[in-house]
Design a protein around this motif. Structure first.
Motif, PDB file in Angstrom:
ATOM      1  N   THR A  74       0.827  -1.207   0.000  1.00 27.32           N
ATOM      2  CA  THR A  74       0.000   0.000   0.000  1.00 27.32           C
ATOM      3  C   THR A  74       0.861   1.257   0.000  1.00 27.32           C
ATOM      4  O   THR A  74       0.497   2.274   0.581  1.00 27.32           O
ATOM      5  CB  THR A  74      -0.925   0.012   1.231  1.00 27.32           C
ATOM      6  OG1 THR A  74      -0.154  -0.306   2.399  1.00 27.32           O
ATOM      7  CG2 THR A  74      -2.040  -0.992   1.076  1.00 27.32           C
ATOM      8  N   PRO A  76       2.118   2.620  -3.081  1.00 28.17           N
ATOM      9  CA  PRO A  76       2.374   2.794  -4.517  1.00 28.17           C
ATOM     10  C   PRO A  76       2.679   4.219  -4.935  1.00 28.17           C
ATOM     11  O   PRO A  76       3.346   4.444  -5.958  1.00 28.17           O
ATOM     12  CB  PRO A  76       1.069   2.295  -5.157  1.00 28.17           C
ATOM     13  CG  PRO A  76       0.030   2.560  -4.115  1.00 28.17           C
ATOM     14  CD  PRO A  76       0.710   2.281  -2.806  1.00 28.17           C
ATOM     15  N   ASN A  77       2.196   5.216  -4.186  1.00 30.83           N
ATOM     16  CA  ASN A  77       2.390   6.599  -4.606  1.00 30.83           C
ATOM     17  C   ASN A  77       3.827   7.079  -4.449  1.00 30.83           C
ATOM     18  O   ASN A  77       4.165   8.170  -4.908  1.00 30.83           O
ATOM     19  CB  ASN A  77       1.444   7.519  -3.826  1.00 30.83           C
ATOM     20  CG  ASN A  77      -0.015   7.247  -4.136  1.00 30.83           C
ATOM     21  OD1 ASN A  77      -0.357   6.868  -5.253  1.00 30.83           O
ATOM     22  ND2 ASN A  77      -0.871   7.385  -3.143  1.00 30.83           N
ATOM     23  N   ILE A  80       6.988   6.323  -8.290  1.00 33.19           N
ATOM     24  CA  ILE A  80       6.539   6.986  -9.500  1.00 33.19           C
ATOM     25  C   ILE A  80       7.760   7.540 -10.231  1.00 33.19           C
ATOM     26  O   ILE A  80       8.782   7.868  -9.605  1.00 33.19           O
ATOM     27  CB  ILE A  80       5.539   8.112  -9.185  1.00 33.19           C
ATOM     28  CG1 ILE A  80       6.162   9.151  -8.252  1.00 33.19           C
ATOM     29  CG2 ILE A  80       4.278   7.538  -8.558  1.00 33.19           C
ATOM     30  CD1 ILE A  80       5.254  10.323  -7.951  1.00 33.19           C
ATOM     31  N   THR A 108      -5.089  -5.850   0.125  1.00 31.96           N
ATOM     32  CA  THR A 108      -5.249  -5.148  -1.140  1.00 31.96           C
ATOM     33  C   THR A 108      -5.885  -6.093  -2.163  1.00 31.96           C
ATOM     34  O   THR A 108      -5.858  -7.311  -2.004  1.00 31.96           O
ATOM     35  CB  THR A 108      -3.893  -4.675  -1.701  1.00 31.96           C
ATOM     36  OG1 THR A 108      -3.046  -5.820  -1.908  1.00 31.96           O
ATOM     37  CG2 THR A 108      -3.211  -3.707  -0.752  1.00 31.96           C
ATOM     38  N   ILE A 120      -5.663  -1.651  -5.860  1.00 31.86           N
ATOM     39  CA  ILE A 120      -4.458  -1.459  -6.663  1.00 31.86           C
ATOM     40  C   ILE A 120      -4.918  -1.220  -8.100  1.00 31.86           C
ATOM     41  O   ILE A 120      -5.689  -2.016  -8.642  1.00 31.86           O
ATOM     42  CB  ILE A 120      -3.535  -2.682  -6.586  1.00 31.86           C
ATOM     43  CG1 ILE A 120      -3.122  -2.947  -5.139  1.00 31.86           C
ATOM     44  CG2 ILE A 120      -2.305  -2.480  -7.468  1.00 31.86           C
ATOM     45  CD1 ILE A 120      -2.328  -1.847  -4.486  1.00 31.86           C
ATOM     46  N   THR A 121      -4.426  -0.145  -8.714  1.00 37.21           N
ATOM     47  CA  THR A 121      -4.945   0.257 -10.015  1.00 37.21           C
ATOM     48  C   THR A 121      -3.904   0.125 -11.118  1.00 37.21           C
ATOM     49  O   THR A 121      -2.704   0.010 -10.856  1.00 37.21           O
ATOM     50  CB  THR A 121      -5.419   1.715  -9.966  1.00 37.21           C
ATOM     51  OG1 THR A 121      -4.271   2.572  -9.782  1.00 37.21           O
ATOM     52  CG2 THR A 121      -6.410   1.931  -8.829  1.00 37.21           C
ATOM     53  N   SER A 123      -3.016   2.486 -13.115  1.00 34.49           N
ATOM     54  CA  SER A 123      -2.161   3.673 -13.064  1.00 34.49           C
ATOM     55  C   SER A 123      -0.989   3.467 -12.108  1.00 34.49           C
ATOM     56  O   SER A 123       0.155   3.839 -12.420  1.00 34.49           O
ATOM     57  CB  SER A 123      -2.985   4.888 -12.630  1.00 34.49           C
ATOM     58  OG  SER A 123      -2.157   6.015 -12.452  1.00 34.49           O
ATOM     59  N   GLN A 124      -1.253   2.869 -10.967  1.00 40.46           N
ATOM     60  CA  GLN A 124      -0.183   2.606 -10.003  1.00 40.46           C
ATOM     61  C   GLN A 124       0.822   1.605 -10.563  1.00 40.46           C
ATOM     62  O   GLN A 124       2.039   1.765 -10.390  1.00 40.46           O
ATOM     63  CB  GLN A 124      -0.787   2.099  -8.689  1.00 40.46           C
ATOM     64  CG  GLN A 124      -1.590   3.149  -7.951  1.00 40.46           C
ATOM     65  CD  GLN A 124      -2.420   2.576  -6.822  1.00 40.46           C
ATOM     66  OE1 GLN A 124      -2.639   1.361  -6.747  1.00 40.46           O
ATOM     67  NE2 GLN A 124      -2.904   3.437  -5.935  1.00 40.46           N
ATOM     68  N   ASN A 127       3.022   3.388 -13.116  1.00 44.05           N
ATOM     69  CA  ASN A 127       4.029   4.212 -12.443  1.00 44.05           C
ATOM     70  C   ASN A 127       5.153   3.356 -11.878  1.00 44.05           C
ATOM     71  O   ASN A 127       6.334   3.712 -11.974  1.00 44.05           O
ATOM     72  CB  ASN A 127       3.382   5.025 -11.319  1.00 44.05           C
ATOM     73  CG  ASN A 127       2.673   6.263 -11.821  1.00 44.05           C
ATOM     74  OD1 ASN A 127       3.044   6.832 -12.848  1.00 44.05           O
ATOM     75  ND2 ASN A 127       1.639   6.677 -11.109  1.00 44.05           N
ATOM     76  N   LEU A 128       4.793   2.232 -11.274  1.00 42.59           N
ATOM     77  CA  LEU A 128       5.806   1.330 -10.729  1.00 42.59           C
ATOM     78  C   LEU A 128       6.730   0.830 -11.835  1.00 42.59           C
ATOM     79  O   LEU A 128       7.957   0.782 -11.659  1.00 42.59           O
ATOM     80  CB  LEU A 128       5.132   0.152 -10.030  1.00 42.59           C
ATOM     81  CG  LEU A 128       6.053  -0.972  -9.533  1.00 42.59           C
ATOM     82  CD1 LEU A 128       7.027  -0.438  -8.482  1.00 42.59           C
ATOM     83  CD2 LEU A 128       5.233  -2.134  -8.975  1.00 42.59           C
ATOM     84  N   THR A 350       4.743  10.213  -0.333  1.00 46.05           N
ATOM     85  CA  THR A 350       5.016  10.648  -1.703  1.00 46.05           C
ATOM     86  C   THR A 350       6.464  11.056  -1.929  1.00 46.05           C
ATOM     87  O   THR A 350       6.932  11.031  -3.065  1.00 46.05           O
ATOM     88  CB  THR A 350       4.112  11.836  -2.091  1.00 46.05           C
ATOM     89  OG1 THR A 350       4.340  12.918  -1.177  1.00 46.05           O
ATOM     90  CG2 THR A 350       2.647  11.432  -2.055  1.00 46.05           C
TER      91      THR A 350
END
Length: 483
Positions: A74, A76-77, A80, A108, A120-121, A123-124, A127-128, A350
């Motif tokens: 959790t 993921p932000n 990036i 998750t 978990i999306t 987009s994440q 970015n990863l 972040t």
């Protein structure tokens, strides 16, 4: 992050012997903020040591992938492509391995498919993928095994595995199914009383089959046990060894919230760790697979404040990592993230807000990790001195020796013997004002900044037919590399 005190051990460093003690069993730390026991008998005021590079007892092969990091899923932000500071800090540790897992693995699900879990999306994931490409790191990626209503969710595993494999590509080196299943009943409440290893194996196999159907080229790892290696990890190697590429186990010393979790405890030897490492390494070898401590740190539950984030943690990490290597463990991931005091890097979700002392220890280990680990021949005039050393036979034919003086007051006049043809050495030095310091840590006189800046050239020292005598100050680590 663990919950069971009674099943936790005290600390790692096994007692390596080749004629003399490689480490200490006593640790006078009363003045160091670590809660060490008092000693009414004054130790010798002067210490001397001799170290000889030996290739008699070898360990694992070391490179930049050996000492990686582990984060909660959790988080993921943080990962990036625009997080330049984190990218720079990761690059200081070379092309390494990130493990995304922890307790949050089973909390998750893909796009929130499992009720009550964090989504978990795509987009994440994207970015990863970009972050991993920028750093040159690979990832071990956790998937939910707990599911819902005490049953695994095959649909979630199918969709997330398929998306992760497609998005992460060759940056994905393995899926980890679930986290610490040995705690599913006693601590997590994910399974009813009586649920055991056999039930876990059946559930794991069912999800493994689903994952393989949508991501056939991605290896599996496991079982990611908390502490029950005899009941979970060893039999899993036998039962599922043909289905996995990596056998994984976790390790922490004790509960970080326990007042007894001190610097003194952190720096004490723990032969139980060596026993675990040797048993799991043997199980992995029998199955023909690798073995990695995929999650570890000093004290669990976020660490012990003033201890896990002290300079002593950097020295602990160096001993711990070499202990793992000498006992045939083939890699380690140190857990952290967020504001947990045991984190190598502190972040606000972040961005990075602090570089903890632990990162310095991992960094120095990475500089040393250039070949096969070897036990050295070491003698110390005071066997109770907390003084250890390790060797590396480099892939380019050179030799490295890491020296750790954890004594809080005594320097050690140390004579080091390399191969006779080695005429010069690079010298890297890790220092701090005190064992309990949280700032003022220097690697070769330089601070590692938040933006990953660190620029230091090691001095070159000459040997006499491969031999060098130097004074190693208290609480100092010295890495000598043949130039």
């Amino acid at each position: 992050m663990k919950k069971i005190d009674s099943l936790r051990t005290v600390f790692d460093k096994p007692i390596h012997r080749r004629g003399f003690l490689l480490g200490s069993l006593a640790l006078p730390l009363a003045a160091c903020g670590g809660g060490g026991s008092s000693n009414t008998t004054s130790p010798p005021s002067q210490l001397a040591a001799t170290i000889r590079f030996s290739q008699a007892t070898s360990g694992a092969l070391l490179n930049s992938t050996y000492a990686g990091l582990s984060y909660e899923k959790t988080h993921p932000n943080l990962f990036i492509p625009s997080n330049a500071n984190l990218i720079n800090l990761f690059q200081l540790l070379g092309n390494n391995i990130l493990r995304l897992g922890g307790n949050s693995t089973d909390q998750t699900s893909w796009n929130g498919l499992i009720p009550g879990t964090t989504a978990i999306t795509q987009s994440q994931l994207s970015n990863l993928a970009a972050f991993l490409q920028a750093t040159g790191w690979k990832v071990i990626y956790g998937l939910n095994l707990a599911g819902s209503s005490q049953t695994p969710d095959a649909n979630n595993a199918r969709q997330e595995a398929q998306a992760a494999a497609a998005t992460l590509g060759n940056s994905l080196i393995g899926f980890e199914i679930g986290n610490e299943p040995d705690l599913y009943v006693s601590q997590r409440g994910y399974r009813p009383s009586g649920w055991n290893y056999s039930n876990f194996l059946s559930e794991w196999r069912s999800l493994a089959q689903v994952i393989h159907s949508v991501a056939p080229g991605i290896p599996l790892t496991g079982p990611a046990s908390s502490n029950e290696y005899k009941q979970f990890t060893d039999p899993f190697a036998h039962d599922a060894g043909s289905s996995i590429s990596m056998l994984t186990q976790h390790y922490y010393i004790a509960n970080g919230q326990d007042p007894a979790s001190t610097i003194g405890k952190m720096l004490q030897p723990d032969p139980k760790l060596a026993a675990m490492l040797q048993a799991v390494a043997q199980s992995a070898a029998g199955a023909g697979i690798s073995f990695r401590i995929a999650e570890c740190n000093s004290f669990y539950d976020g660490g012990a404040p003033g201890v896990s984030n002290s300079y002593a943690s950097a020295l602990w990490a160096l001993d711990y990592l070499f202990t793992c290597a000498l006992n045939q463990c083939q890699g380690v991931n140190l857990h952290g993230g967020g504001s947990s005091v045991y984190s190598a890097l502190i972040d606000n979700g972040t961005r990075i807000t602090a570089v903890n002392p632990l990162f310095y220890g991992i960094m120095l280990f990475t500089l040393a990790a250039q070949g096969r680990a070897y036990q050295v021949d070491l003698s110390v005039t005071d066997p109770s001195a907390n003084f250890t050393a390790y060797g590396v036979s480099r892939q380019d034919g050179g030799q490295n020796i890491l020296i750790l003086n954890k004594d809080s007051s005594r320097s050690v006049q140390t004579t080091v013997h390399f191969a006779s043809n080695i005429q010069s050495l690079k010298q890297w030095t890790l220092t701090s004002p005190a064992l309990n310091s949280q700032t003022g840590i220097l690697l070769n006189g330089a601070v590692i900044s938040l933006n990953g800046g660190w620029n230091s050239t090691p001095p070159i020292v000459s040997t006499s037919n491969g031999s060098l005598t130097l004074s190693v100050p208290p609480i100092t680590a010295v890495l000598l590399q043949s130039a």
